[in-house]
Design a protein around this motif. Structure first.
Motif, mmCIF file in Angstrom:
data_model
loop_
_atom_site.group_PDB
_atom_site.id
_atom_site.type_symbol
_atom_site.label_atom_id
_atom_site.label_comp_id
_atom_site.label_asym_id
_atom_site.label_seq_id
_atom_site.Cartn_x
_atom_site.Cartn_y
_atom_site.Cartn_z
ATOM 1 N N HIS A 1 -0.995 -15.734 -2.807
ATOM 2 C CA HIS A 1 -1.576 -17.042 -3.104
ATOM 3 C C HIS A 1 -3.007 -16.896 -3.632
ATOM 4 O O HIS A 1 -3.389 -17.550 -4.621
ATOM 5 N N ARG A 2 -3.798 -16.037 -2.988
ATOM 6 C CA ARG A 2 -5.171 -15.807 -3.463
ATOM 7 C C ARG A 2 -5.173 -15.200 -4.856
ATOM 8 O O ARG A 2 -6.007 -15.551 -5.708
ATOM 9 N N PHE A 3 -4.258 -14.298 -5.113
ATOM 10 C CA PHE A 3 -4.165 -13.671 -6.427
ATOM 11 C C PHE A 3 -3.849 -14.707 -7.505
ATOM 12 O O PHE A 3 -4.474 -14.727 -8.572
ATOM 13 N N CYS A 4 -2.878 -15.580 -7.227
ATOM 14 C CA CYS A 4 -2.501 -16.604 -8.209
ATOM 15 C C CYS A 4 -3.651 -17.574 -8.468
ATOM 16 O O CYS A 4 -3.893 -17.966 -9.615
ATOM 17 N N ASN A 5 -4.360 -17.950 -7.409
ATOM 18 C CA ASN A 5 -5.500 -18.851 -7.599
ATOM 19 C C ASN A 5 -6.587 -18.192 -8.443
ATOM 20 O O ASN A 5 -7.176 -18.820 -9.335
ATOM 21 N N GLY A 6 -6.875 -16.923 -8.147
ATOM 22 C CA GLY A 6 -7.879 -16.227 -8.939
ATOM 23 C C GLY A 6 -7.461 -16.058 -10.389
ATOM 24 O O GLY A 6 -8.308 -16.045 -11.292
#
Length: 756
Positions: free
Chosen positions: A666-671
């Motif tokens: 999720h953090r990767f996709c947001n970044g």
């Protein structure tokens, strides 16, 4: 506990209800006098004409062509034919991306259902564990769930492996979809026509100045700090009272028109009304004269209030819409800090004019923090106190469990028809009724909080509605349902055995959710396409208020996609599918039917009916992605807890990795993608500005933007415009009414401090 027979009864009722709604829609949509109800979008675009203007008298009201009735289901393939690029041009990116949420559900759950039925259903069915547990309520459907696998069995490795497969597949589909939507948004922004919000920011918390008015202070600040790009501005007025008067005037005008039409149809008898509340009591008077006199008084009050708003400095709020000569200049201003003090001169992108919620612009900025705190507390209490009616619904849903505690009702509850109806249909419809008023309450809370755009109001309401559904509908249904269902056993067993009973009972709640899916997702979606309430309201207006074709156009109510209600409901289906995919796979086909049917119905509604209030460029997608991720993580944690109650704690090290990996994903996709939804790239802004200068060198942008952000109550009338400096003036000095800084009171105090 709902049995297979109960589920069959519920399915029969809901399928017949859905078919009845669809047949009624198919017939009603073919009648000429309903054309504006079922195809209002084409009327608003000026493409469709009324079929009642020509032909025989009867054919103006009833479709006499029998061949059209033979093709009454042709709306289904037609709804699927329009290509996505054409759909975006026709309905906007928000609508096209909203439809993709249903496609996302199909992309995730169709492969999951195939794998679950191929692997997990045989594993669960052959477990044969439930028959060996005494005094436990279960049904044939529960034999297909993980509850039927013996405690400590190595069969649970199949569920662990499949949970990994389900999680990786869901993340893969989410990543691909996030990437597609981000690309669609950037392409939409790059290719869309000129809009006022591309050049405009809203500035709030403007500090007071003793020497200048709010308008002069704003102009001076931006001329100094954005000298090459500042164009004009529009200060915000507190016109809420005036807006209420205008709305009241419109309501009175409708009543006056109604009685005038009534008198014209029957001139021999003058219509009358009573002066009391809603015309129910009081002195009987001539209705036309009564409402004409009230209209005259209201017009005088409106004119006085309009003059006060324009002339009273206290009506001017410390906020304004500031427009720039280029998109690049607006992007720099909206995405940077304007002052060394981070609490003043706060700038952000202005919503498009249709998207503004004008009432909240009059709220002082200092109140917003207090309002948000109060609403957060209110939402907390609303969410958890609503557990009481949810518990009542669950008590109805589990007749077998109640019979153990209230045996005197057993004879009544054992009647097959009553038992099947109550357990298979009533719980779902009761829960849906409880949830009807909730979105309205949450929307009011979001408005009180002070958000200034309709899109942000809907996104905030959607977030709270999702939290409510997660806590009450999902967790509340499991917890309260388990407590009632196993009440007798809880009382008579040792405390150490209770976690095992809960672990076994959680997958059994799938039967309740199946009934809810059929009520809300099958019959509910079919009722949406019928548009029964707009149909009745249109014909009432058409009978009593319509005089001209323009009146008939205004009587249409196309409605719109209500994101704050629809999206959280969709997320419940994602949550249920992800949680029960590895626990009770039999629920997945019901969810797939919902996503398929809803995709077709809402695509038809978007093409023919809904007229969106605003266009946010799919700014809601990060929230959609986040909630699916939350559902995925909940499914992983629940499976881990469930296996621990089944004496399979050695699975914990393998399953604990999944929530960690999912959160990292999720953090990767947001970044990777989220910035495309919250910022406007300067590169894109410069490209559009350069292209516009080349294709429209004589564009008068000031005239285009001048009245874009004027309050709706002032549109069409004379309104004072702020003075702006001449665009061709190249002097580096900025005109100001401020006194010399050193000689002013504030300047003298500062110079004294420096000298001291």
């Amino acid at each position: 506990m709902a049995t297979l027979q109960d589920i069959s009864v519920a399915a029969t009722i809901n399928i017949l209800s859905a078919l009845a709604f669809l047949v009624a829609f198919a017939i009603l949509r073919l009648q000429p006098f309903n054309d504006r109800v079922y195809f209002p979008k084409w009327y608003l675009k000026g493409i469709r004409g009324s079929p009642r203007r020509s032909g025989a008298f009867v054919s103006k009201f009833v479709n006499l062509d029998y061949r059209t009735y033979l093709r009454f289901l042709n709306w289904m393939p037609v709804a699927l034919k329009m290509p996505e690029p054409e759909l975006i041009d026709h309905a906007g990116l928000d609508s096209a991306v909203f439809i993709r949420i249903y496609l996302l559900g199909l992309k995730i759950f169709v492969p999951l259902a195939v794998l679950a039925f191929a692997v997990l259903v045989p594993v669960n069915w052959t477990g044969k564990s439930l028959q060996n547990i005494k005094d436990l309520t279960f049904s044939d459907i529960d034999k297909l769930s993980i509850s039927n696998v013996p405690t400590g069995s190595n069969r649970f490795w199949a569920h662990i492996v499949m949970q990994y497969v389900f999680s990786f597949w869901t993340c893969y589909v989410l990543y691909k979809e996030y990437k597609i939507i981000a690309t669609m948004r950037l392409h939409f922004i790059a290719s869309e026509n000129r809009r006022p919000d591309q050049f405009t920011v809203i500035v709030r918390n403007v500090p007071p100045d003793p020497d200048e008015s709010v308008s002069e202070h704003i102009e001076h600040f931006f001329c100094v700090n954005h000298p090459d790009y500042y164009l004009t501005h529009r200060v915000v007025y507190n016109a809420n009272k005036l807006a209420k008067l205008v709305a009241e005037k419109k309501s009175l005008q409708n009543w006056l028109t109604y009685y005038q039409n009534k008198y014209e149809r029957n001139p021999e008898k003058k219509p009358t009304t009573k002066t009391g509340f809603c015309g129910l009591w009081g002195t009987k008077v001539d209705a036309v004269d009564h409402y004409a006199a009230k209209m005259e008084k209201l017009c005088e009050a409106e004119a006085a209030e309009r003059e006060r708003v324009i002339t009273d400095p206290k009506a001017i709020m410390p906020a304004a819409f500031v427009s720039f000569k280029t998109r690049w200049g607006a992007a720099v201003c909206a995405q940077t800090q304007q002052s060394r003090n981070p609490t003043i001169w706060l700038t952000e992108w202005a919503p498009e004019p249709r998207d503004i919620y004008w009432d909240n612009l009059a709220i002082p900025y200092v109140e917003l923090t207090i309002r948000r705190l109060l609403m957060a507390v209110a939402v907390f209490f609303l969410t958890f106190f609503f557990m009481i009616p949810i518990a009542f619904v669950q008590s109805i849903a589990n007749i077998d469990g109640i019979e153990k505690v209230l045996p005197f009702l057993k004879s009544l509850m054992e009647m097959n028809v009553i038992k099947s109806f109550i357990q298979g249909f009533l719980p779902g419809i009761a829960l849906k009724i409880f949830l009807i008023l909730l979105p309205t309450i949450l929307t009011i809370m979001s408005k009180i909080e002070g958000l200034i755009s309709l899109s942000s109001l809907e996104r905030r309401t959607a977030g709270r509605y999702y939290l409510f559904i997660l806590v009450n509908v999902f967790l509340g249904s499991i917890i309260t349902g388990t407590a009632f269902q196993q009440l007798h056993k809880f009382i008579n067993q040792s405390p150490t055995e209770i976690p095992k009973t809960v672990g076994v009972s959680i997958p059994m709640k799938a039967t309740f959710f199946i009934t809810y899916i059929m009520v809300d997702g099958w019959a509910g979606v079919a009722a949406e396409i019928l548009r029964l309430v707009p149909l009745i309201i249109f014909h009432l207006k058409n009978a009593f208020l319509v005089k001209t074709e323009q009146d008939r156009e205004q009587a249409m109510d196309p409605g719109c996609l209500n994101f704050s209600i629809s999206e959280p409901r969709i997320q419940l289906y994602f949550l249920l599918g992800l949680v029960y995919a590895a626990v009770t796979p039999i629920l997945l086909p019901f969810i797939i039917i919902f996503f398929s049917f809803a995709y077709m119905v809402f695509r038809h509604q978007i093409i023919n009916v809904y007229d969106q209030k605003y266009e946010s460029g799919a700014a809601f997608w990060p929230s959609v992605h986040q909630r699916v991720i939350i559902g995925l993580m909940i499914s992983q944690l629940l499976l881990m807890g469930l296996l621990n109650t089944k004496d399979f704690s050695k699975s914990t090290p393998f399953l604990i990795v999944l929530p960690v990996l999912t959160f990292w994903f999720h953090r990767f996709c947001n970044g990777r993608f989220e910035s495309a939804f919250v910022r406007f790239p300067l590169q894109e802004a410069m490209v559009k500005d350069t292209l516009e200068r080349a294709t429209e060198p004589n564009l008068n942008l000031k005239n285009y933007l001048q009245d874009a952000y004027i309050h709706p109550v002032f549109k069409g009338g004379e309104f004072e415009r702020p003075e702006v400096i001449d665009e061709e003036e190249n002097s580096p000095l900025v005109a100001t009414k401020r006194s010399s800084y050193i000689s002013s009171k504030h300047g003298s105090e500062l110079s004294s401090e420096i000298e001291g």
